[in-house]
Every structure is written in C-alpha cells, then in structure tokens.
Motif scaffolding. Structure first.
Motif, PDB file in Angstrom:
ATOM      1  N   ILE A 543       0.504  -1.094  -0.162  1.00  0.00           N
ATOM      2  CA  ILE A 543       0.027   0.124   0.276  1.00  0.00           C
ATOM      3  C   ILE A 543       0.752   1.227   0.448  1.00  0.00           C
ATOM      4  O   ILE A 543       0.530   2.127  -0.808  1.00  0.00           O
ATOM      5  CB  ILE A 543      -1.432   0.148   1.559  1.00  0.00           C
ATOM      6  CG1 ILE A 543      -1.832  -1.322   1.155  1.00  0.00           C
ATOM      7  CG2 ILE A 543      -1.785   1.205   1.308  1.00  0.00           C
ATOM      8  CD1 ILE A 543      -2.607  -1.927   2.745  1.00  0.00           C
ATOM      9  N   PHE A 544       1.623   1.150   0.783  1.00  0.00           N
ATOM     10  CA  PHE A 544       2.879   2.594   1.033  1.00  0.00           C
ATOM     11  C   PHE A 544       3.662   2.921  -0.515  1.00  0.00           C
ATOM     12  O   PHE A 544       3.493   3.792  -1.177  1.00  0.00           O
ATOM     13  CB  PHE A 544       3.847   2.212   2.187  1.00  0.00           C
ATOM     14  CG  PHE A 544       5.038   3.125   1.703  1.00  0.00           C
ATOM     15  CD1 PHE A 544       4.317   4.657   2.166  1.00  0.00           C
ATOM     16  CD2 PHE A 544       6.609   2.556   1.860  1.00  0.00           C
ATOM     17  CE1 PHE A 544       5.888   5.767   2.303  1.00  0.00           C
ATOM     18  CE2 PHE A 544       7.280   3.496   1.752  1.00  0.00           C
ATOM     19  CZ  PHE A 544       7.169   5.048   1.788  1.00  0.00           C
ATOM     20  N   ALA A 545       3.438   1.857  -0.901  1.00  0.00           N
ATOM     21  CA  ALA A 545       4.922   1.756  -2.240  1.00  0.00           C
ATOM     22  C   ALA A 545       3.833   1.926  -3.394  1.00  0.00           C
ATOM     23  O   ALA A 545       4.445   2.684  -4.750  1.00  0.00           O
ATOM     24  CB  ALA A 545       5.063   0.019  -2.997  1.00  0.00           C
ATOM     25  N   LEU A 546       2.458   2.561  -3.137  1.00  0.00           N
ATOM     26  CA  LEU A 546       2.163   3.089  -4.307  1.00  0.00           C
ATOM     27  C   LEU A 546       1.787   4.177  -4.634  1.00  0.00           C
ATOM     28  O   LEU A 546       1.276   4.879  -5.664  1.00  0.00           O
ATOM     29  CB  LEU A 546       0.098   2.555  -4.402  1.00  0.00           C
ATOM     30  CG  LEU A 546      -0.203   0.686  -4.203  1.00  0.00           C
ATOM     31  CD1 LEU A 546      -1.839   1.072  -4.151  1.00  0.00           C
ATOM     32  CD2 LEU A 546       0.241   0.347  -5.534  1.00  0.00           C
ATOM     33  N   GLY A 547       2.625   4.125  -3.445  1.00  0.00           N
ATOM     34  CA  GLY A 547       2.768   6.457  -3.873  1.00  0.00           C
ATOM     35  C   GLY A 547       1.959   7.269  -4.252  1.00  0.00           C
ATOM     36  O   GLY A 547       1.373   8.492  -3.968  1.00  0.00           O
ATOM     37  N   ILE A 548       0.391   6.784  -2.881  1.00  0.00           N
ATOM     38  CA  ILE A 548      -0.690   7.240  -2.651  1.00  0.00           C
ATOM     39  C   ILE A 548      -0.671   8.406  -2.612  1.00  0.00           C
ATOM     40  O   ILE A 548      -0.436   8.401  -1.290  1.00  0.00           O
ATOM     41  CB  ILE A 548      -2.137   6.462  -2.742  1.00  0.00           C
ATOM     42  CG1 ILE A 548      -2.334   5.797  -3.404  1.00  0.00           C
ATOM     43  CG2 ILE A 548      -3.569   7.362  -2.538  1.00  0.00           C
ATOM     44  CD1 ILE A 548      -3.549   4.350  -2.927  1.00  0.00           C
ATOM     45  N   ARG A 549      -1.029   9.789  -2.893  1.00  0.00           N
ATOM     46  CA  ARG A 549      -0.892  11.035  -2.270  1.00  0.00           C
ATOM     47  C   ARG A 549      -1.852  11.168  -0.439  1.00  0.00           C
ATOM     48  O   ARG A 549      -2.689   9.895   0.025  1.00  0.00           O
ATOM     49  CB  ARG A 549      -1.720  12.204  -2.535  1.00  0.00           C
ATOM     50  CG  ARG A 549      -1.410  13.498  -1.318  1.00  0.00           C
ATOM     51  CD  ARG A 549      -1.620  14.357  -2.343  1.00  0.00           C
ATOM     52  NE  ARG A 549      -2.101  15.562  -2.338  1.00  0.00           N
ATOM     53  CZ  ARG A 549      -2.780  17.104  -2.157  1.00  0.00           C
ATOM     54  NH1 ARG A 549      -4.023  16.941  -3.722  1.00  0.00           N
ATOM     55  NH2 ARG A 549      -2.620  17.746  -1.741  1.00  0.00           N
ATOM     56  N   VAL A 640      -7.055  11.091   4.435  1.00  0.00           N
ATOM     57  CA  VAL A 640      -6.933   9.505   2.925  1.00  0.00           C
ATOM     58  C   VAL A 640      -7.351   9.252   2.705  1.00  0.00           C
ATOM     59  O   VAL A 640      -7.830   8.596   1.783  1.00  0.00           O
ATOM     60  CB  VAL A 640      -6.061   9.001   4.964  1.00  0.00           C
ATOM     61  CG1 VAL A 640      -6.067   7.243   4.176  1.00  0.00           C
ATOM     62  CG2 VAL A 640      -4.624   9.900   5.466  1.00  0.00           C
ATOM     63  N   GLY A 641      -8.410   9.347   3.244  1.00  0.00           N
ATOM     64  CA  GLY A 641      -9.949   8.291   2.743  1.00  0.00           C
ATOM     65  C   GLY A 641     -10.202   9.372   1.099  1.00  0.00           C
ATOM     66  O   GLY A 641     -10.443   8.126   0.553  1.00  0.00           O
ATOM     67  N   LEU A 642     -10.045  10.554   0.810  1.00  0.00           N
ATOM     68  CA  LEU A 642     -10.499  10.874   0.158  1.00  0.00           C
ATOM     69  C   LEU A 642      -9.345  10.440  -1.276  1.00  0.00           C
ATOM     70  O   LEU A 642      -9.480  10.183  -2.430  1.00  0.00           O
ATOM     71  CB  LEU A 642     -10.196  12.264   0.124  1.00  0.00           C
ATOM     72  CG  LEU A 642     -12.070  12.327   0.680  1.00  0.00           C
ATOM     73  CD1 LEU A 642     -11.698  14.407   1.380  1.00  0.00           C
ATOM     74  CD2 LEU A 642     -12.880  12.487  -0.206  1.00  0.00           C
ATOM     75  N   SER A 643      -8.230  10.778  -0.851  1.00  0.00           N
ATOM     76  CA  SER A 643      -6.994   9.934  -1.352  1.00  0.00           C
ATOM     77  C   SER A 643      -6.860   9.131  -2.187  1.00  0.00           C
ATOM     78  O   SER A 643      -6.718   8.445  -3.497  1.00  0.00           O
ATOM     79  CB  SER A 643      -5.549  10.178  -0.922  1.00  0.00           C
ATOM     80  OG  SER A 643      -4.905  11.708  -0.360  1.00  0.00           O
ATOM     81  N   LEU A 644      -7.152   7.618  -0.788  1.00  0.00           N
ATOM     82  CA  LEU A 644      -7.420   6.407  -2.066  1.00  0.00           C
ATOM     83  C   LEU A 644      -8.610   6.635  -2.698  1.00  0.00           C
ATOM     84  O   LEU A 644      -8.792   5.355  -3.711  1.00  0.00           O
ATOM     85  CB  LEU A 644      -8.211   5.783  -0.657  1.00  0.00           C
ATOM     86  CG  LEU A 644      -6.543   5.228   0.713  1.00  0.00           C
ATOM     87  CD1 LEU A 644      -7.313   4.650   2.284  1.00  0.00           C
ATOM     88  CD2 LEU A 644      -5.830   4.233  -0.030  1.00  0.00           C
TER      89      LEU A 644
END
Length: 752
Positions: A543-549, A640-644
């Motif tokens: 999950i961390f590696a995906l680089g999601i804001r 975080v929820g909106l970024s995902l």
C-alpha cells in the motif's frame, strides 16, 4: 552564533511540502549510510544533526506528511557484511531534537500532558553533554563482558566484541552487577589523541581523519582488532538496555551505579528541577564546549524518574522521555547564479537556486531550495510580505543556511550588493519536463503540472518511491537504473507492473539486458532474482509503495491491519466512494419531490423518481457506513480516505494497480497475540479518562493487539466511556455495543 529559524512553512501547499519531503528522504538515507556505515560523512555533524528539524516543522504544519516522513522512522544504517550481526534485545533508538529554548519548554509540556501532570507538579530531569562519537552496546552476563555491538539500524548492530575489549575505559569484568546488564554509551576520541593520531599517519604518509568522530568510528569498526588496540579510544557510559534487575529508581541513581561498577560517566551530568535550570545548564556546557577536550554537539535531557520513563514509553524510533538540545548551525553569503525548476512526484514545480559554491557548516553548498514563486517574490501565499518584501533575483547575493534541513535554504537577500545586472525570474506556466500546462489553483502556493502519468518526471519519481527502502526495496533497481529503463526503447519500465514483466520481455535469457553497458549475465540474473524475491510483499509495504497522496508508511500499516487484504480494502474504498455519488443522487430526488407541489401534471414521473430515491437512499446508508468505517480507523481520517478514493477511481491508475496485484503474493499482517483478551477487537475511547491519558490508553490497547478507532460503528467491539461521553456513547447503546467505564477497561486488560 544566533540560531537561524527554519523558513515559515505557511506559504507552502501540501504538494510543495510533500515534494520537499521526498527530496529530503533521498538525501537523509544517503547521509545515514555515509555516517553510520561508511564512516565517511559528506555532511557536517551540525548539518546532519539539524536535518530532521525541517521534517518536524513541515509535519507540524502539514500533519498528513507525518506518514511519508520515512527517514524519521529510520535509525542509523544496516550493518555491513564485514561484521557479524547482533540483534538488540532492546532497540537502540535515536533521540528527538530541540533547537530553541521554546522547544525545551514544549518537551516539558508534552511530558506533563502525557502523564496528566499539572504545570506546578514536581518533575525532575537530568542534563548531560551529548558526545559526538559512535554508539556502543556492551552486554555483561554474570559480570563478564560477552559481546559488544554498534547501533546499526537500531534493531541489528555489528559485532565488534573483539575491538571493544581493547578499549581501556571498558571493564572486562564487573563485581556486584545484575546477572544480565547491557551498558550503552559512546565511543569517542579526545582532541589531543586525535591530533597525535593524525600526526603519526602524516609522518608515515598514511590517510588522515577529517574529525575525531570519523577517527573513533573507523577505529572501532576495524576488521583487525589489533589496529583498534593501537587507536586511543575512550568510552562514556550513559544508559542501559537489557537488564535482569533494575540499577536504581532514577536516571541519576543508575548513572551513579554504573560509575561504581567501573564505567566512565560524564561529570557534567546534572539534575534539574525546571526548564529554566535545564537551559541554564545547557548554556554552561555550551560555554565550556571549546575547552572540554572532546566533541559534543548538544545537551541531552531525560526524565529522572525511571517509573515515569516506563509510563512515557517510546514512539517508533525515539523515547518520549528524552530529547537532545542541539547547538546552533551556521550560515553564509554567496551569489545566486540561476534558478532551475524541478518537477516532483505529485507534479509540483519546485524552484531550486544554483549558487556559487560556498562552505556552510563544513559542507560545500551549491544548491538551495526557493520553495515556490511567492517566496521568490517576497510574499507568502496570502500576499503578505516575508523577508521584508525583498524579491530574489538571479545575480543577487543571498544568505544560505542549513540549521533545520539537509537541503540548504535561501534565507535573505543583500540589496546593497545589487549593481543593476540582476534579472527577475519569471515562473513558468508550463511544465519544463512535458510541456503540459502548469496550473496554480486559487489559494494554493504551488504550481503543478497537469500532465499526470504522461509527465516523465512524475512517472520516474513514482517509480523511485515504489522501489525505495520502505517500499519494495528491490536490490539493484535504484534511481539510476530506473531512469535507464524508463528511457529504454526495448525494455521500458514506465509503471510498477513493468518491473515484474521485465524478465519475460527479455525472453528469460538476459538476451537484451546483458548487452547494455554495465550489465552482463550475472548482474542481469541478480536483478531478476531480486525482482522475483519481491513478488512476496506484505500488505502494508505494498500500500505504501503505491505512492498514493497522504498514504505514508504509518497509514499504510493501519489500513493493512484493519482490512487484512487488498481485496477487502479496495472493496471498502469503492463502497465508500459511492457514498458521495449516492448523496448527490438523493439530493436530486429531494429537489424533484419539492417540485411535485407546483407541478401536479408530472405525478407519474415523480412517482418513479420517488421510488428511485428510496433505492438511492438505501444505497447511501450502506455506502455511508463504509465511509465512516474507513475514516474511523485511528490515524486515517477524511484526508487519507479521499486520497484513496480518488486514486482507485482513476481508471488508468486503478488498472495499473490491478495489474500489479495480479503479479504479487501479498501477505496479510501477522495475527495479534491471542494471549490478550482484547487482541483483534476494535476499541473506541470517549469522554475524559481519569487514571491515564488518552495517549497512554491508546498505546496500551494497541500493544495488546487491539485496533483503536476514532468513531463508533457496527464493527466496534468495546466503547470505553469516561465522564462527559456524548454522542459516541449514545450510538453505542443504539448498536448494542459493549460499554465499559475506565475501571472496567483496566480490569479487562489487567491479566495482560
């Protein structure tokens, strides 16, 4: 020298701050390896020791950045292959930093808040010089020294037992010590001995050392212990790790006990009863710094009562009960030769000053950050003057400092040195990497490239993040290799999934790869083996590696622990996203219902709309529950929820993620210990807790394997309600959730 404040981060946007964080991480990782592993630092001690201050400033201004501050979660560097490895029974952690008197007051205040102490309640600290040397752990069993280890990465150190036995300050046997005693301290070299050592090396035509710290570290880490024996190393004991019995009830008493056992302890250690006394002792030590005969870079404060240290506990890499008050760093003036634009992983355009090289704090500086276009113009993001409103121009003489960052900053401009040849810098409105429009949204401090995945700068930075140490950490596939593959016409790597199809596209026989400069059969085989090895990955790292804001390492671990699998997380995010869509549909239906009163002729159509609205509202309720569950995870929240949600709703990005998941074997987080009665349960705390602080309660629950949430839902198992509990207690009653008061909670976990 006057302490220089870090630049005010209020003029930065989230994108700008995040871009700075990522650049910092790369430089800090390199500095850690150079300092801890190679004994050849390229940063001065003051520059490195102050490096993480900028992290703290940005994290306080942008709390969501705490998750991506991976270098704050690192301690030291991995051990080298030349030494055996020793696992520390108790991790050897680093210390948080204070740079101003106000930071020391904040440290005192944070401890009082955590413990629930009032401002007038007595609280004593020890204050001691912070030795600038190499950390060492000495393990004694039945009074005999059996092993010595460097700090390494905090969890695993290098076995330097034979070398440590050659140091005169380290006793080989102890009398009257606990059966197991792990003494910790600092190996150092005095100024006099350092000068003599360099003189001997010069006479023999050998290599000289840059400073006493390098000399001490290099001497202790010799593969031949006889070389270490010839080096004049010293040792100060200041702490301990694994113990079979307590040394004392206070830090002061424990240090005195170590001294009685035969260890050298620092005579400048003093007990202080207030912040004022701590700072006064800091000033006294600072005044003696030049005459001590050994290097120090600050003063360490520790809570004196060991029972309180136990209550305060630890963060991920630092104790809550100690902090290092560092000495000021340096600044210098130089000419600004040019301004370049760099594009970060999120598309932020960051201006970088190209400087006439100048030495700052013992380090040659040729580049410095300029933050954003407002900062160049002497304004913050609200249009208010900063730096006296002085604009920065190409050709100006500028003041550079490193007090709070690895990356130097431009702090000021000397207008008296202008001669009329200086040039105003026009910030670009198109991306210098891909030519896409660079848009600055209203109220935002940063201008950002709109090219997205077509922008090579963004794509490459995302790939670098994907293979970074805290993510997939693929050996042999670093920044340099990724840039080569990104531009390779035959074996391109443009997305993470391309990494896992690389061997297949190379026909499995290194046919293409081995013919490239720097590659052969063995190096190609090693790379493909490393890629295959990292097909097995934990859910949190993936999950961390995906680089999601906004989704940093901590948030990724929290999500992994809560959902257990990628499929469950993705489904929950998809369901949560429909909440917003359903809400809009329901609003439309309500508008149409209101229209019924004034348009009787459309009753048939309105009846259909009303039935559809009921269905939409039911969907809305289901989606709303999913959304509340997602953002209710402690440490996640709406940002975080909106970024995902945005990332997984982007069709191109989702396709890349789905293709990647198909290539991986993703492991779920380890199941919590079943010895705890609350392991695996979701707990919510509300109201005022009277016997512990909220932080203590949360830390205790998580240490027992419980999940701590910030909101009540159907998935909540226990609500711990103190006085003043409100809507959460009411909702728990409605849902039939088990409710405990504070005494009931303490009884529940007492067996653990």
């Amino acid at each position: 020298m006057k302490q220089i404040e870090p630049l005010d981060p209020s003029g930065l946007s989230q994108e700008q701050a995040q871009a700075e964080f990522l650049e910092l991480q790369t430089q800090l990782a390199a500095a850690d390896q150079a300092y801890h592993q190679n004994d050849a630092p390229f940063l001065s001690d003051a520059a490195y020791d102050a490096a993480k201050r900028r992290y703290k400033v940005l994290a306080e201004a942008f709390p969501e950045l705490k998750d991506i501050a991976t270098q704050l979660d690192s301690v030291g560097a991995p051990v080298t292959s030349g030494f055996g490895k020793i696992q520390h029974v108790v991790p050897m952690l680093s210390l948080g930093n204070a740079f101003e008197d106000s930071d020391v007051a904040d440290f005192d205040r944070s401890i009082r808040n955590y413990l629930g102490f009032g401002a007038s309640q007595p609280l004593r600290f020890t204050a001691e010089p912070k030795i600038d040397g190499l950390s060492l752990s000495l393990r004694y069993e039945k009074g005999v020294l059996i092993q010595a280890a460097t700090r390494g990465d905090g969890a695993t150190g290098e076995n330097v037992t034979a070398n440590a036995r050659t140091i005169a300050d380290i006793p080989q046997q102890l009398s009257g010590a606990p059966e197991v005693l792990e003494v910790r301290g600092e190996v150092y070299m005095s100024h006099e001995d350092f000068a003599a050592l360099n003189a001997r090396h010069t006479e023999r035509g050998g290599k000289t050392f840059a400073n006493p710290r390098n000399a001490a570290a290099g001497s202790l880490r010799q593969l031949d212990a006889e070389i270490t024996r010839l080096r004049p190393l010293r040792f100060f004991a200041y702490s301990w790790g694994d113990l079979s019995a307590p040394l004392a009830q206070t830090q002061t008493g424990a240090i005195e006990r170590l001294h009685e056992l035969g260890f050298q302890t620092n005579p400048l250690t003093q007990t202080c009863a207030s912040v004022a006394e701590m700072i006064a002792h800091y000033r006294q030590i600072e005044a003696q710094r030049a005459t001590l005969g050994y290097d120090i870079d600050g003063v360490v404060y520790k809570v004196d009562d060991l029972a309180l240290q136990g209550r305060l506990g630890f963060r991920s890499t630092t104790p809550r009960w100690a902090i290092a008050h560092k000495f000021p760093a340096e600044l210098a003036w130089t000419r600004l030769e040019a301004i370049d634009i760099q594009v970060g992983r999120t598309g932020a355009l960051s201006p970088v000053a190209r400087l006439t090289p100048v030495t700052v704090g013992g380090v040659v500086v040729s580049n410095a950050t300029l933050h954003n276009e407002d900062y160049i113009r002497g304004r913050d993001n609200k249009g208010e003057e900063i730096r006296g409103g002085k604009e920065i121009r190409i050709g100006d003489w500028v003041q550079v400092y490193r007090a709070g960052d690895v990356i130097p900053k431009v702090a000021d401009v000397d207008l008296t040195k202008r001669n009329g040849d200086e040039q105003t810098f026009d910030f670009p409105e198109t991306c210098p990497e891909c030519g896409s429009p660079a848009v600055r949204e209203e109220g935002d401090a940063v201008r950002r490239c709109t090219g997205g995945i077509i922008c090579p700068a963004q794509a490459i930075e995302k790939l670098k993040h994907f293979v970074s140490r805290k993510a997939f950490d693929i050996e042999g596939l670093g920044a340099k290799q990724l840039e080569m593959f990104y531009n390779d016409p035959d074996l391109p790597i443009r997305t993470p999934v391309d990494i896992y199809t690389l061997e297949q596209r190379d026909l499995g026989q290194f046919t293409k790869l081995k013919n490239r400069p720097g590659w052969g059969d063995q190096s190609a085989a090693n790379l493909f083996a490393a890629i295959t090895e990292k097909r097995n990955i934990s859910l949190g790292r993936m999950i961390f590696a995906l680089g999601i804001r906004h989704v940093g390492e901590v948030a990724a671990k929290d999500l992994a622990l809560h959902f257990g699998s990628w499929e469950d997380l993705a489904s929950a995010v998809d369901a949560a996203r429909s909440a917003a869509l359903a809400h809009r549909a329901a609003d439309l239906a309500e508008d149409q219902e209101r229209e019924r009163a004034s348009s009787e002729g459309r009753r048939a159509k309105i009846k259909e709309t009303r039935e559809a609205a009921l269905s939409v509202l039911e969907l809305h309720r289901t989606a709303r529950e999913a959304w509340e569950d997602l953002i209710g995870i402690d440490g996640i929240g709406a940002t975080v929820g909106l970024s995902l949600s945005d990332a997984l709703a982007n069709m191109q990005e989702r396709a890349v993620i789905d293709d990647l998941v198909a290539q991986l074997n993703i492991s779920a987080p380890a199941a919590p210990s079943q010895e705890s009665p609350v392991a695996g349960l979701t707990v919510v705390f509300t109201g005022k807790l009277e016997k512990m602080t909220r932080d203590e309660a949360k830390a205790r629950a998580e240490s027992l394997g419980a999940k701590v949430s910030g909101s009540v839902s159907k998935k909540t198992d226990i609500l711990v309600a103190g006085p003043g509990a409100g809507s959460k207690e009411k909702k728990a009653l409605e849902l039939g959730i088990r409710i405990l008061d504070e005494d009931g909670w303490l009884a529940e976990i007492a067996a653990s």
